[in-house]
Design a protein around this motif. Structure first.
Motif, PDB file in Angstrom:
ATOM      1  N   ASP A  88      -1.062   4.785 -14.609  1.00  0.00           N
ATOM      2  CA  ASP A  88      -0.910   4.934 -13.160  1.00  0.00           C
ATOM      3  C   ASP A  88      -0.066   6.134 -12.752  1.00  0.00           C
ATOM      4  O   ASP A  88      -0.030   6.481 -11.572  1.00  0.00           O
ATOM      5  CB  ASP A  88      -0.377   3.642 -12.514  1.00  0.00           C
ATOM      6  CG  ASP A  88       1.038   3.367 -12.914  1.00  0.00           C
ATOM      7  OD1 ASP A  88       1.415   3.741 -14.031  1.00  0.00           O
ATOM      8  OD2 ASP A  88       1.788   2.773 -12.107  1.00  0.00           O
ATOM      9  N   LYS A  90      -0.260   9.007 -14.821  1.00  0.00           N
ATOM     10  CA  LYS A  90      -0.892  10.155 -15.501  1.00  0.00           C
ATOM     11  C   LYS A  90      -1.416  11.162 -14.477  1.00  0.00           C
ATOM     12  O   LYS A  90      -2.067  10.775 -13.500  1.00  0.00           O
ATOM     13  CB  LYS A  90      -2.043   9.679 -16.384  1.00  0.00           C
ATOM     14  CG  LYS A  90      -2.674  10.824 -17.167  1.00  0.00           C
ATOM     15  CD  LYS A  90      -3.771  10.337 -18.064  1.00  0.00           C
ATOM     16  CE  LYS A  90      -4.603  11.496 -18.582  1.00  0.00           C
ATOM     17  NZ  LYS A  90      -3.836  12.490 -19.329  1.00  0.00           N
ATOM     18  N   PRO A 111      -1.920  12.561  -7.987  1.00  0.00           N
ATOM     19  CA  PRO A 111      -3.363  12.637  -8.259  1.00  0.00           C
ATOM     20  C   PRO A 111      -4.176  11.591  -7.509  1.00  0.00           C
ATOM     21  O   PRO A 111      -5.335  11.834  -7.167  1.00  0.00           O
ATOM     22  CB  PRO A 111      -3.460  12.435  -9.779  1.00  0.00           C
ATOM     23  CG  PRO A 111      -2.175  11.839 -10.197  1.00  0.00           C
ATOM     24  CD  PRO A 111      -1.153  12.265  -9.201  1.00  0.00           C
ATOM     25  N   ALA A 112      -3.575  10.426  -7.225  1.00  0.00           N
ATOM     26  CA  ALA A 112      -4.329   9.385  -6.515  1.00  0.00           C
ATOM     27  C   ALA A 112      -4.681   9.837  -5.101  1.00  0.00           C
ATOM     28  O   ALA A 112      -5.713   9.462  -4.556  1.00  0.00           O
ATOM     29  CB  ALA A 112      -3.516   8.091  -6.464  1.00  0.00           C
ATOM     30  N   LEU A 113      -3.819  10.659  -4.506  1.00  0.00           N
ATOM     31  CA  LEU A 113      -4.071  11.147  -3.146  1.00  0.00           C
ATOM     32  C   LEU A 113      -4.602  12.582  -3.158  1.00  0.00           C
ATOM     33  O   LEU A 113      -4.952  13.111  -2.101  1.00  0.00           O
ATOM     34  CB  LEU A 113      -2.777  11.103  -2.324  1.00  0.00           C
ATOM     35  CG  LEU A 113      -2.148   9.724  -2.098  1.00  0.00           C
ATOM     36  CD1 LEU A 113      -0.793   9.858  -1.413  1.00  0.00           C
ATOM     37  CD2 LEU A 113      -3.064   8.843  -1.273  1.00  0.00           C
ATOM     38  N   LYS A 114      -4.634  13.188  -4.336  1.00  0.00           N
ATOM     39  CA  LYS A 114      -5.030  14.602  -4.474  1.00  0.00           C
ATOM     40  C   LYS A 114      -4.200  15.476  -3.526  1.00  0.00           C
ATOM     41  O   LYS A 114      -4.721  16.311  -2.793  1.00  0.00           O
ATOM     42  CB  LYS A 114      -6.518  14.787  -4.165  1.00  0.00           C
ATOM     43  CG  LYS A 114      -7.439  14.079  -5.140  1.00  0.00           C
ATOM     44  CD  LYS A 114      -7.744  14.964  -6.338  1.00  0.00           C
ATOM     45  CE  LYS A 114      -8.772  14.360  -7.273  1.00  0.00           C
ATOM     46  NZ  LYS A 114      -8.316  13.178  -8.021  1.00  0.00           N
ATOM     47  N   LYS A 115      -2.914  15.242  -3.548  1.00  0.00           N
ATOM     48  CA  LYS A 115      -2.063  15.873  -2.549  1.00  0.00           C
ATOM     49  C   LYS A 115      -0.773  16.396  -3.171  1.00  0.00           C
ATOM     50  O   LYS A 115      -0.179  15.715  -4.013  1.00  0.00           O
ATOM     51  CB  LYS A 115      -1.731  14.827  -1.478  1.00  0.00           C
ATOM     52  CG  LYS A 115      -1.353  15.366  -0.155  1.00  0.00           C
ATOM     53  CD  LYS A 115      -1.452  14.299   0.905  1.00  0.00           C
ATOM     54  CE  LYS A 115      -1.214  14.910   2.267  1.00  0.00           C
ATOM     55  NZ  LYS A 115      -1.395  13.993   3.346  1.00  0.00           N
TER      56      LYS A 115
ATOM     57  N   PHE B  51      -8.742   1.513 -15.185  1.00  0.00           N
ATOM     58  CA  PHE B  51      -8.118   0.349 -14.557  1.00  0.00           C
ATOM     59  C   PHE B  51      -9.121  -0.794 -14.495  1.00  0.00           C
ATOM     60  O   PHE B  51     -10.321  -0.579 -14.301  1.00  0.00           O
ATOM     61  CB  PHE B  51      -7.719   0.656 -13.111  1.00  0.00           C
ATOM     62  CG  PHE B  51      -6.679   1.721 -12.976  1.00  0.00           C
ATOM     63  CD1 PHE B  51      -5.353   1.456 -13.275  1.00  0.00           C
ATOM     64  CD2 PHE B  51      -7.019   2.994 -12.547  1.00  0.00           C
ATOM     65  CE1 PHE B  51      -4.387   2.444 -13.153  1.00  0.00           C
ATOM     66  CE2 PHE B  51      -6.066   3.987 -12.421  1.00  0.00           C
ATOM     67  CZ  PHE B  51      -4.740   3.711 -12.727  1.00  0.00           C
ATOM     68  N   THR B 133      -8.468  17.243  -0.524  1.00  0.00           N
ATOM     69  CA  THR B 133      -7.586  16.763   0.536  1.00  0.00           C
ATOM     70  C   THR B 133      -6.840  17.939   1.137  1.00  0.00           C
ATOM     71  O   THR B 133      -6.188  18.687   0.411  1.00  0.00           O
ATOM     72  CB  THR B 133      -6.569  15.745  -0.034  1.00  0.00           C
ATOM     73  OG1 THR B 133      -7.298  14.668  -0.631  1.00  0.00           O
ATOM     74  CG2 THR B 133      -5.661  15.197   1.059  1.00  0.00           C
TER      75      THR B 133
END
Lengths: 266, 440
Positions: A88, A90, A111-115, B51, B133
């Motif tokens: 989570d 990485k 990385p989850a938000l690409k932000k 996941f 984004t």
């Protein structure tokens, strides 16, 4: 050669070198300055395993790779740390550009938000990715931000050390770092810190630092690096141990590595 | 491949990976001779992560009357490096959001990203399905118009909503701090939004076809460093949020068309720190197909901005507040439409498009408190629209049992006039959710 001289002069001016004598009668500021520079290599690449251990002994582990490079002024570092596990985190990366004459620049890539987000760098006392190390511990404390006082000498693990107490020069430094005092045990032979204590804003002992497996990583420039560092928050009995491996110096890292391009590269 | 078969295939693949990890564990991974060890460690070398998640939602997000959904989601990501100069990234998700009533309709599999990135000395060319984004504000991004979001997805995290758009992106790096980005796609994908209509309304969807005429292009210059991050951008493409057009009545039903219209967006954003405060701002000026404000089924040109900041207290308590404003040019009041059937449709459309009022003021807030070395994360995000006093609040608590196992519990609460406010419109989506997630 000219660049080297200018950089050297810059260092001297920033840290008040000029006029101080070297040798036996080092001032506490000289010692802390030498400590500041002892692991400042031209550039470095390493892998690290960070183990977080809570009061009941439960462990969590985070692995990362890190690349650093000293800026042209010879004082400030640039660092890019990329997390490679657990799943989570990485791809999460931190880019830190130090500025000895102002606030540092710190960004995090999620990385989850690409932000990419700019972090408030004056919150240096904040935890570094949930560990017991703060951003200030990772970046390093600026020598000129503290008043230093030698309180004695002690033997730590068979090595003679200066014991130095450092106090924030201003309320801002105190608040930014979340510390009222630091106490450092600095080896007399190579100026590496082997033990430290941080005191919280109310003056209570907050965290205890230990360093071991200290290696000479750049013989030519007399640079040393502790391959294991440990920080314990004694107030909540939580500990973080970081082991560095594959530590390489002076590999010729390009300035362009410390960019948004690489920050976002998963 | 039908959704349910693809779902089972993806799920099966991921379960095999999961079992191979559990069976061969840490000890086996030290050896270098076992096939399973090699498979897993090779995948890890290629940046493999995944996941497995099971989620419960007390209500769906499609504004339906249905309740109680127990879902199962499998997601994998891999980052194979094809050569020194070519990286790639693949991320796929297979899910069934109602496993107790398993069927084709509630299963889905999607490629979130699948792209190759060609690395040149001073530039990168990314080709394929990719999530992009833009925008520096927190959670509300007027300049973020490239990748679609699925607002009906029954997963708890904001980051789960975005999916990639098949496109070409070229980044040119003038320096480590300054980047110019060019984006192009002829494959527009809209947001999936929680539209729900009563039985007397018959909707039809009109999505722009994949062709050159429906191309989208965007350009952005982005700068970081020197104490200030900023960007300016231009987008020429389709509005991700669809709009509703009233077509008339047929067989006792009101016919409506759901479609996306072309827009141009001039955007800018910034992030700057002042002492212990971080400030961010983002603004967009949108030109639409209805520059004179004549058609109620097409957005009017508008100016949309967000400005705010955050501060961290006691090390891990972060509070982020933002003020949001939108000004509609050539505003006309849909309440004044004479035809009752048309009026009711266009009131809903204006509500959803944020065009009910000429000037709108809102505020968003996020309070995030991390405890026990970020093992426990308590967060609340909310938006309050001042004009019509409607609001949305989303508390969420995340707990990491171990590095691999995480639990989440939270809810979404919408309040406001059901017929005349945005969040009131979404009241049927009020929900409590829980998630157990295993990462590997």
């Amino acid at each position: 050669m000219k660049r080297f001289s200018i950089a050297g002069f810059g260092i001297a001016v920033v840290f008040g070198f000029i006029g101080v004598s070297f040798g036996e009668d080092l001032s506490p500021k000289d010692i802390m300055t030498k400590n500041f520079f002892v692991n400042r290599v031209k550039d470095s690449k390493s892998e690290s395993a960070m183990t977080l251990i809570n009061e009941s002994g439960q462990k969590r582990e985070r692995k990362s790779t890190g690349v650093s490079k000293l800026q042209k002024n010879g004082i400030d570092n640039m660092r890019l740390i990329k997390f490679i596990s657990p799943a989570d985190v990485k791809g999460t990366s931190n880019l830190m550009i130090e500025h000895s004459d102002g606030d540092d620049d710190i960004w995090i890539y999620l990385p989850a938000l690409k932000k990419v987000r700019r972090l408030v760098s004056s919150n240096k006392g904040d935890s570094f990715v949930g560990s017991d190390f703060s951003y200030a511990d990772v970046i390093g404390y600026k020598v000129q931000d503290f008043e230093h006082k030698i309180t004695g000498s002690e033997n730590v693990d068979g090595v003679d050390c200066y014991v130095i107490e450092s106090f924030p020069v201003s309320d801002k430094v105190k608040q930014d770092n979340g510390l009222s005092k630091r106490k450092s045990w600095i080896r007399k032979d190579n100026f590496v810190i082997v033990k430290g204590e941080n005191y919280d804003l109310s003056g209570q002992l907050y965290k205890v630092f230990k360093a071991s497996d200290i290696q000479l990583v750049d013989k030519e420039n007399n640079k040393w690096q502790a391959m294991t560092i440990e920080m314990t928050n004694v107030q909540v009995n939580h500990k973080t141990i970081v082991h560095f491996s594959n530590y390489k110096v002076n590999t010729g890292v390009d300035d362009g590595y410390f960019s948004q391009r690489n920050l976002e590269r998963e | 491949m039908p959704n349910s078969r693809l779902f089972k295939f993806c799920l099966g693949l991921i379960v095999i990976m999961f079992l191979s990890r559990v069976s061969f564990g840490e000890e086996a991974r030290k050896d270098d001779d076992g096939l399973s060890r090699n498979l897993y460690s090779r995948l890890q070398d290629e940046g493999f992560t995944g996941f497995l998640r099971t989620d419960y939602f007390s209500s769906d997000k499609a504004s339906s009357e249905k309740t109680d959904f127990l879902g199962l989601t499998a997601q994998i990501k891999i980052l194979p490096r094809l050569s020194d100069k070519i990286d790639s990234r693949f991320e796929a998700r297979a899910y069934n959001f109602d496993i107790l009533h398993y069927n084709n309709d509630n299963s889905a599999s999607e490629l979130l990203e699948g792209l190759a990135i060609f690395r040149f000395e001073n530039s990168d060319l990314s080709v394929g399905k990719q999530i992009i984004t833009w925008g520096r504000a927190d959670g509300v991004n007027p300049t973020d118009n490239l990748s679609p979001k699925n607002y009906t997805l029954l997963l708890p995290e904001e980051g789960d909503r975005k999916t990639g758009v098949t496109s070409l992106k070229y980044d040119y790096y003038f320096s480590p701090e300054l980047t110019a980005t060019f984006f192009y796609t002829p494959f527009f994908e809209p947001n999936k939004v929680p539209f729900a209509f009563p039985s007397f309304i018959q909707p039809s969807e009109k999505k722009p076809a994949y062709n050159i005429e429906n191309s989208e292009a965007a350009f952005r210059v982005n700068k970081i460093g020197s104490d200030l991050d900023w960007s300016v951008s231009y987008f020429n493409g389709f509005d991700l949020t669809p709009e509703v057009r009233y077509l008339g009545t047929y067989g006792g039903k009101r016919l409506i068309e759901i479609s996306n219209h072309r827009i141009q967006v001039f955007g800018a954003d910034f992030a700057k720190n002042y002492g212990r405060y971080g400030f961010r701002g983002e603004a967009a000026y949108m030109l639409t197909e209805d520059m004179d404000g004549i058609y109620p089924y097409i957005k009017n040109p508008n100016l949309y901005g967000v400005i705010g900041g955050d501060r961290t207290f006691i090390e891990t308590l972060n509070i982020n507040l933002q003020f949001i404003g939108r000004y509609i040019f050539k505003y006309s009041d849909v309440e004044k439409i004479q035809n009752q059937a048309e009026r009711s449709i266009y009131i809903k459309n204006a509500t959803f498009s944020g065009e009910l009022d000429e000037i709108q003021y809102s505020m968003s807030g996020r309070v995030d408190y991390k405890l026990f070395n970020e093992t426990l994360d308590i967060e609340t995000f909310g938006v309050w629209n001042f004009n019509r006093n409607d609001y949305f609040i989303r508390p969420i608590v995340r707990y990491a049992f171990t590095d691999s196992w995480k639990g989440t519990i939270g809810g979404e609460y919408y309040e406001g006039d059901e017929n005349r406010t945005f969040f009131g419109f979404l009241k049927k989506n009020n929900t409590v959710f829980m998630e157990l997630k295993y990462g590997f």
